[in-house]
Design an enzyme around this catalytic site. Structure first.
Site, mmCIF file in Angstrom:
data_model
loop_
_atom_site.group_PDB
_atom_site.id
_atom_site.type_symbol
_atom_site.label_atom_id
_atom_site.label_comp_id
_atom_site.label_asym_id
_atom_site.label_seq_id
_atom_site.Cartn_x
_atom_site.Cartn_y
_atom_site.Cartn_z
ATOM 1 N N TYR A 154 -14.091 -2.470 10.602
ATOM 2 C CA TYR A 154 -12.737 -1.915 10.512
ATOM 3 C C TYR A 154 -12.003 -2.091 11.838
ATOM 4 C CZ TYR A 154 -8.972 1.454 9.720
ATOM 5 O OH TYR A 154 -7.739 2.050 9.590
ATOM 6 N N SER A 162 1.547 3.581 -2.397
ATOM 7 C CA SER A 162 1.410 4.619 -3.426
ATOM 8 C C SER A 162 0.948 5.962 -2.902
ATOM 9 C CB SER A 162 0.446 4.144 -4.523
ATOM 10 O OG SER A 162 -0.839 3.893 -3.985
ATOM 11 N N ASN A 167 1.279 -2.151 5.296
ATOM 12 C CA ASN A 167 0.543 -0.907 5.424
ATOM 13 C C ASN A 167 -0.790 -0.925 4.694
ATOM 14 O OD1 ASN A 167 0.254 2.182 5.713
ATOM 15 N ND2 ASN A 167 0.275 1.884 3.493
ATOM 16 N N GLY A 189 0.821 -1.212 0.000
ATOM 17 C CA GLY A 189 0.000 0.000 0.000
ATOM 18 C C GLY A 189 0.849 1.254 0.000
#
Length: 240
Positions: free
Chosen positions: A149, A11, A83, A9
């Site tokens: 979550y 980017s 991440n 992750g």
């Protein structure tokens, strides 16, 4: 010789800040991304020599190929940063569909597990390594209308503590970082008033930055943290 890290992750947001921090500290860096192709391309242009690889971390075959490519291109693997993660819009538990539950759990929990499985293969053979997984304050405290979550991030904390015990005899350290409210794209949907209210609930009276989280991640992967493992470290400004 420069140490080598793979960041999932990577980017944008905390991931991109982490890529930048490791690069600045002289690491060889590979990162993966899934859908943010333009951001990944810009990052590779900004930091020459880093390796960007598109992969879905919830897919075991793609994860295996991701690690094979990264390890071959870098010549090894010294650290993994898990991440990559996703969240749902705030919803009541009764409004969450099974597909939404599976989506969050597959990326956040299964994805972390798959990546750690691959990293362990290389690190155990080398008898060294460091793994840092990203949880959240919601994984520690729970968030209203953030049940799935919160559950996924709580699972990452428990998983990291257990893995630290499992891999410790092989010289591998495993830690977990729990960011608070960080001013990134993931929180871009919040209004200015909501952000201020959250800032007011921290001891430091402000939101955190992605760079502040990245600094802690890089430290935990470095030799400077050589006797730190099985820890859950909050980067949350003293919220609540």
């Amino acid at each position: 010789m420069a140490k080598r890290v793979l960041i999932t992750g990577g980017s944008r947001g905390i991931g991109a800040a982490t890529v930048a921090r490791f690069y600045e500290r002289g690491w060889q860096v590979a990162f993966c991304y899934h859908s943010h192709h333009e951001e990944a391309e810009r990052l590779q242009q900004q930091y020459p020599g880093i390796i960007g690889i598109c992969a879905d971390i919830s897919d075991a075959k793609q994860v295996a190929e991701l690690f094979e490519r990264a390890v071959v291109q870098m010549g090894g693997l010294d650290a993994l940063v898990c991440n990559a993660g996703v969240a749902l819009p705030q919803k009541l538990l009764t409004d969450i569909s099974e597909d939404e539950y599976n989506y969050v759990m597959n990326v956040n929990v299964k994805g972390t597990l798959l990546c750690c499985q691959q990293a362990a293969k290389y690190m155990v053979a080398a008898h060294r390594g460091a793994i840092v997984s990203l949880s959240s304050i919601w994984g520690e405290k729970g968030g209203s209308c953030e049940t799935v979550y919160s559950a996924s991030k709580g699972a990452i904390i428990a998983f990291s503590k257990a893995l630290a015990k499992e891999l410790g005899p092989s010289g591998i350290r495993v830690n977990c970082v729990c960011p608070g409210v960080i001013d990134t794209q993931m929180n871009a949907h919040l209004s200015a008033e909501d952000k201020q209210n959250l800032a007011d609930e921290t001891a430091l009276m402000r939101l955190g930055t992605a760079r502040e989280v990245a600094d802690v991640i890089e430290f935990l992967c470095s030799d400077r943290a050589g006797y730190i493992t099985a820890q859950t470290i909050g980067v949350d400004g003293g919220i609540w």
